[in-house]
Design a protein around this motif. Structure first.
Motif, PDB file in Angstrom:
ATOM      1  N   UNK A 122       1.044  63.061  -7.874  1.00 65.33           N
ATOM      2  CA  UNK A 122      -0.224  63.485  -8.470  1.00 65.33           C
ATOM      3  C   UNK A 122      -0.421  62.795  -9.823  1.00 65.33           C
ATOM      4  N   UNK A 123       0.676  62.681 -10.554  1.00 71.99           N
ATOM      5  CA  UNK A 123       0.626  62.025 -11.859  1.00 71.99           C
ATOM      6  C   UNK A 123       0.182  60.569 -11.711  1.00 71.99           C
ATOM      7  N   UNK A 124       0.772  59.908 -10.725  1.00 72.61           N
ATOM      8  CA  UNK A 124       0.422  58.514 -10.459  1.00 72.61           C
ATOM      9  C   UNK A 124      -1.069  58.379 -10.111  1.00 72.61           C
ATOM     10  N   UNK A 125      -1.563  59.306  -9.291  1.00 74.43           N
ATOM     11  CA  UNK A 125      -2.977  59.277  -8.908  1.00 74.43           C
ATOM     12  C   UNK A 125      -3.889  59.436 -10.124  1.00 74.43           C
ATOM     13  N   UNK A 126      -3.556  60.411 -10.968  1.00 72.29           N
ATOM     14  CA  UNK A 126      -4.399  60.672 -12.141  1.00 72.29           C
ATOM     15  C   UNK A 126      -4.321  59.494 -13.115  1.00 72.29           C
ATOM     16  N   UNK A 127      -3.117  58.930 -13.261  1.00 72.55           N
ATOM     17  CA  UNK A 127      -2.971  57.778 -14.158  1.00 72.55           C
ATOM     18  C   UNK A 127      -3.772  56.589 -13.652  1.00 72.55           C
ATOM     19  N   UNK A 128      -3.722  56.358 -12.326  1.00 79.53           N
ATOM     20  CA  UNK A 128      -4.509  55.269 -11.748  1.00 79.53           C
ATOM     21  C   UNK A 128      -6.001  55.538 -11.968  1.00 79.53           C
ATOM     22  N   UNK A 129      -6.391  56.793 -11.767  1.00 78.98           N
ATOM     23  CA  UNK A 129      -7.795  57.123 -11.978  1.00 78.98           C
ATOM     24  C   UNK A 129      -8.192  56.843 -13.430  1.00 78.98           C
ATOM     25  N   UNK A 130      -7.307  57.172 -14.324  1.00 78.07           N
ATOM     26  CA  UNK A 130      -7.593  56.942 -15.744  1.00 78.07           C
ATOM     27  C   UNK A 130      -7.794  55.450 -16.030  1.00 78.07           C
ATOM     28  N   UNK A 131      -7.074  54.603 -15.293  1.00 80.59           N
ATOM     29  CA  UNK A 131      -7.282  53.157 -15.455  1.00 80.59           C
ATOM     30  C   UNK A 131      -8.660  52.732 -14.935  1.00 80.59           C
ATOM     31  N   UNK A 231     -11.322  49.930  -6.637  1.00 73.58           N
ATOM     32  CA  UNK A 231     -10.801  50.080  -5.269  1.00 73.58           C
ATOM     33  C   UNK A 231      -9.356  49.589  -5.214  1.00 73.58           C
ATOM     34  N   UNK A 232      -9.089  48.464  -5.845  1.00 77.35           N
ATOM     35  CA  UNK A 232      -7.729  47.932  -5.854  1.00 77.35           C
ATOM     36  C   UNK A 232      -6.768  48.926  -6.517  1.00 77.35           C
ATOM     37  N   UNK A 233      -7.195  49.464  -7.646  1.00 73.02           N
ATOM     38  CA  UNK A 233      -6.326  50.413  -8.372  1.00 73.02           C
ATOM     39  C   UNK A 233      -6.031  51.647  -7.540  1.00 73.02           C
ATOM     40  N   UNK A 234      -7.044  52.168  -6.856  1.00 71.14           N
ATOM     41  CA  UNK A 234      -6.854  53.430  -6.154  1.00 71.14           C
ATOM     42  C   UNK A 234      -6.217  53.261  -4.774  1.00 71.14           C
ATOM     43  N   UNK A 235      -6.376  52.102  -4.157  1.00 72.63           N
ATOM     44  CA  UNK A 235      -5.806  51.950  -2.816  1.00 72.63           C
ATOM     45  C   UNK A 235      -4.380  51.424  -2.863  1.00 72.63           C
ATOM     46  N   UNK A 236      -3.920  51.021  -4.039  1.00 72.58           N
ATOM     47  CA  UNK A 236      -2.545  50.501  -4.114  1.00 72.58           C
ATOM     48  C   UNK A 236      -1.582  51.543  -4.658  1.00 72.58           C
ATOM     49  N   UNK A 237      -2.027  52.802  -4.746  1.00 73.35           N
ATOM     50  CA  UNK A 237      -1.136  53.871  -5.248  1.00 73.35           C
ATOM     51  C   UNK A 237      -0.004  54.081  -4.245  1.00 73.35           C
TER      52      UNK A 237
END
Ligand code: ZN
Length: 237
Positions: A122-131, A231-237
Motif C-alpha cells: 500500500x505504501x508503494x502504491x501511495x508513493x507511486x501515486x504521489x510521484x 501510466x508508467x508509474x502506476x503500472x510498474x508497481x
C-alpha cells in the motif's frame, strides 16, 4: 492517446492493490457523494479523511494571496485525495475542490495511516501515486508557461474526460477561468474557438466532448506526457 484511465468506474488505485488487503480496506471505507463546488479541504486545513473517487472529479488548486489560483492536479478514479497528509506533510497549501459531482470512498486519515504504515504494498502504491502528483504539477507549470490557452483548455478537458463515464463535463466558464488561472473573457474566447472547430459543445453549466480525437490533436504534448508517465508509474508497481 488512448488512455487506460477511461472506461473504468472503480477507483484504479485501490484496484491495483492486493485483492485480499484491498477488501479489508474497503470494509473500513464509507461511500460518499461528493457535490460539485464543495471543498474537501481548504488550504492550511488538516484533512480528516482520505478520499478515493470512483466517479467524482476533484481539482487541487493552489492560489496566490490576491485570491487568484490555478489548478495543478486533476484527481479522479485514478487518484486519492489526502495523500499529502498520509505522506507526512500535514496540511496542504492547496485546496481540493469537487469539480464533477459523483461518488467516492473515504476513510479516516488515522485509520488509513495505520494501514499505510503496516502494509508495504500500500505504501508503494501511495508513493507511486504521489510521484504522479509531481508529474502533473510539473507539466502544468510547463504548459502554463509555453502553450496557448486553447491548448491548456484542451488538456484540462481531456484530463477530465478520461475520468468520467460519459462526455458531459460539469464546467462553468467561471470554474474554467478559475482553474486555468486566467480572466473569464480569455477563457470564453478559447472555449468558443474549440466549439467553432466542432470539438466541444458548450451548454449551460457543462461542456460536452464532441470530438475527442480532435481535442487530442489540438492539445499540446503535455497531455500525452502526463498520461504516459503516470501510466508508467502506476503500472510498474
Ligand atoms: Zn502544454
Amino acid at each position: 492517446v488512448s488512455s487506460p484511465v477511461r472506461g473504468n468506474n472503480k477507483n484504479q488505485l485501490l484496484a491495483r492493490h492486493d485483492p485480499e488487503r484491498c477488501a479489508r480496506l474497503l470494509d473500513a471505507m464509507q461511500p460518499v457523494v461528493l457535490r460539485r463546488g464543495v471543498p474537501l479541504y481548504e488550504a492550511g486545513q488538516r484533512m480528516r479523511y482520505v478520499w478515493f473517487p470512483t466517479t467524482a472529479v476533484v481539482s487541487l488548486v493552489f492560489g496566490v494571496e490576491d485570491g487568484a489560483a490555478t489548478e495543478v492536479i486533476v484527481a479522479g478514479r485514478d487518484s486519492m485525495i489526502g495523500a499529502w497528509e498520509i505522506m507526512g506533510g500535514g496540511s496542504s497549501p492547496g485546496r481540493a475542490l469537487v469539480q464533477q459531482a459523483g461518488h467516492a470512498l473515504r476513510m479516516r486519515q488515522e485509520l488509513f495511516r495505520r494501514e499505510f504504515d503496516a502494509d508495504p504494498q500500500l505504501r508503494e502504491l501511495v508513493q507511486r501515486y504521489f510521484l504522479t502528483f509531481l508529474v502533473q504539477a510539473a507539466y502544468t507549470a510547463v504548459c502554463n508557461r509555453y502553450h496557448t490557452l486553447a491548448q491548456q483548455l484542451a488538456r484540462a478537458l481531456l484530463m477530465r474526460h478520461d475520468r468520467i463515464a460519459g462526455d458531459k463535463i460539469q464546467f462553468t466558464q467561471e470554474m474554467l477561468a478559475y482553474v486555468l488561472g486566467v480572466r473569464r473573457p480569455g477563457v470564453t474566447a478559447a472555449a468558443k474557438k474549440l466549439q467553432q472547430q466542432g470539438l466541444i459543445d458548450y451548454r449551460r453549466g457543462c461542456i460536452v466532448v464532441v470530438d475527442r480525437g480532435g481535442l487530442e490533436s489540438l492539445a499540446c504534448s503535455c497531455y500525452a506526457a502526463i498520461t504516459g508517465e503516470c501510466t508508467r508509474l502506476m503500472t510498474s508497481v
